[in-house]
Design a protein around this motif. Sequence first.
Motif, PDB file in Angstrom:
ATOM      1  N   ARG A 305     -29.872  81.301 -72.097  1.00 43.00           N
ATOM      2  CA  ARG A 305     -30.508  80.260 -71.085  1.00 43.00           C
ATOM      3  C   ARG A 305     -30.516  78.854 -71.609  1.00 43.00           C
ATOM      4  NH1 ARG A 305     -33.866  84.933 -70.814  1.00 43.00           N
ATOM      5  NH2 ARG A 305     -35.437  83.995 -72.298  1.00 43.00           N
ATOM      6  N   ARG A 306     -30.631  78.577 -72.898  1.00 41.74           N
ATOM      7  CA  ARG A 306     -30.785  77.354 -73.186  1.00 41.74           C
ATOM      8  C   ARG A 306     -29.152  76.756 -73.572  1.00 41.74           C
ATOM      9  NH1 ARG A 306     -33.577  76.494 -78.796  1.00 41.74           N
ATOM     10  NH2 ARG A 306     -34.017  74.415 -77.948  1.00 41.74           N
ATOM     11  N   LEU A 307     -28.357  77.378 -73.472  1.00 47.78           N
ATOM     12  CA  LEU A 307     -27.030  76.928 -73.250  1.00 47.78           C
ATOM     13  C   LEU A 307     -26.667  76.697 -71.986  1.00 47.78           C
ATOM     14  CD1 LEU A 307     -25.264  79.316 -75.923  1.00 47.78           C
ATOM     15  CD2 LEU A 307     -25.593  76.767 -76.264  1.00 47.78           C
ATOM     16  N   VAL A 308     -27.103  77.341 -70.841  1.00 47.77           N
ATOM     17  CA  VAL A 308     -26.798  77.193 -69.518  1.00 47.77           C
ATOM     18  C   VAL A 308     -27.431  75.814 -69.022  1.00 47.77           C
ATOM     19  CG1 VAL A 308     -27.633  78.062 -67.315  1.00 47.77           C
ATOM     20  CG2 VAL A 308     -26.728  79.676 -68.854  1.00 47.77           C
ATOM     21  N   ALA A 309     -28.966  75.595 -69.591  1.00 42.65           N
ATOM     22  CA  ALA A 309     -29.470  74.379 -69.309  1.00 42.65           C
ATOM     23  C   ALA A 309     -28.668  73.245 -69.924  1.00 42.65           C
ATOM     24  CB  ALA A 309     -30.728  74.568 -69.881  1.00 42.65           C
ATOM     25  N   LEU A 310     -28.238  73.334 -71.031  1.00 39.73           N
ATOM     26  CA  LEU A 310     -27.228  72.331 -71.541  1.00 39.73           C
ATOM     27  C   LEU A 310     -26.140  71.865 -70.775  1.00 39.73           C
ATOM     28  CD1 LEU A 310     -27.315  72.762 -75.521  1.00 39.73           C
ATOM     29  CD2 LEU A 310     -28.099  70.800 -74.274  1.00 39.73           C
TER      30      LEU A 310
END
Length: 471
Positions: A305-310
Amino acid sequence: MKITRLLGAVLAGLVLVPLVPGIAVAETPRWQLCRDIANRWPSTDERTECAVVTVPVDYAKPDGRTVDIAISRVKASGSREGVILVNPGGPGGSGMELPNSLLRSEAAGIGVHHDLIGFAPRGVGYSAAVACEDDWTQPDPSLSEKEKARFEADRDGRNHQRCVAEDPEFVRNLTTATIARDMDRIRIALGEEKIGYYGISWGTALGAQYRTLFDAHVDKMLLDSVMPPDLDLVEMDRAQLTARENTFAEFAAWIARHDDVYRFGTTQAVVTKALLDLRARQTSRLDAFDGLLTETRRDWASSARRLVALRDGASTLEALPHQEKRGFGWDADQTGFSPFQQTSVLCNDSAGTRDFDEVWTARLRLIELLPLSGRYGSEAVRCVGWPIPAQPWRFTGGSSPLQLVGHLYEQVTPIGWARETRQRIGGALLTVEDDTHGSLDTLPCAAKAVEFFDTGKVSNDSCPGAPTPPA
């Protein structure tokens, strides 16, 4: 000389009594509730008792200086059949609270018929230790990466030499073999002909060393998250970082299986390229980004999820919600942890190089071999400038019951180490299908540990780890 004896100053009046046949007379510990005598012990703990055992600083000089080793005990809740010493790893970690911790775990059944005995190895926590302050002067930012690393290695080497000079005899004897001999003094003080042992991480090397020296005094031994049979810190970096690189490949495959959620691609190859392209666009905190790519399975959904946000617009990793990071490998936090004792034991035991240029060359080879993880090696450089000659491990097999436990996808003690150690010292190997360091006591599979200590039955089976959370 700065040797601390926190419990030794409190516990006096040890008495001499005869022990079981075949064991020499020894000092019997005077047990008191830990909460009454040990600094910061939980006041609600009404079961754990503490005491000290006196041991030689140098076993080659049995009539020379002595120091105190702190021990803890939780008595068996049922019919007592013996004792099990426990160690959580490190080196540098204290096992004083481990008996109580195990009794709150899936492995609690081992405390029904056995007293559980924890201890703080020499150099740690409540036991005798060297007090030494380090210099943390930082290198000039204008230096090259190599010269910054050399500056830090030289600085740490001077720290080591200064700390060793505080008490050279004591530090020279901060070895796995000496701590194993301390364990046998604990056995004698307890009045036991044989002891059980449950060791985790570096505690597995301690167990293997004890069994090498004192096989006749081992009842049963279980070693979880097994160390290699030979210690070389350059090789340690290579094995751990290879496992970390493999985790990235597995993580990419998992994201591909959940393309409906994350939209990075439907194949491992496509996801890998997308993540590496995203990595190439990072202008700061590359280490934190790489941590997202190599997290344990239980954190894969959060990391994805954090990679998607980036990918979708967060400008930096700092803009994302905070994710608490656990210590990696030998740097994991533990009660009473001593970084200097950890360095002393690893450097005294390791047969690897202490030359900075050789360490740097090995680092460059790792970066070429492992482009994602190779730059994160931290063990090989630890012993540059260490002034005491190495005393390498010499583990051998034995006849006492031995259960090894390896974790199939783990980064800290890769599964290959358990297989190599089994070839060297024997035993059965239980394989846990997870990537979590020392997790046996958290799983239903811990029932096999209880059965082992109660009956001696070993297992070469496999068992599941905790399930990966849903995407």
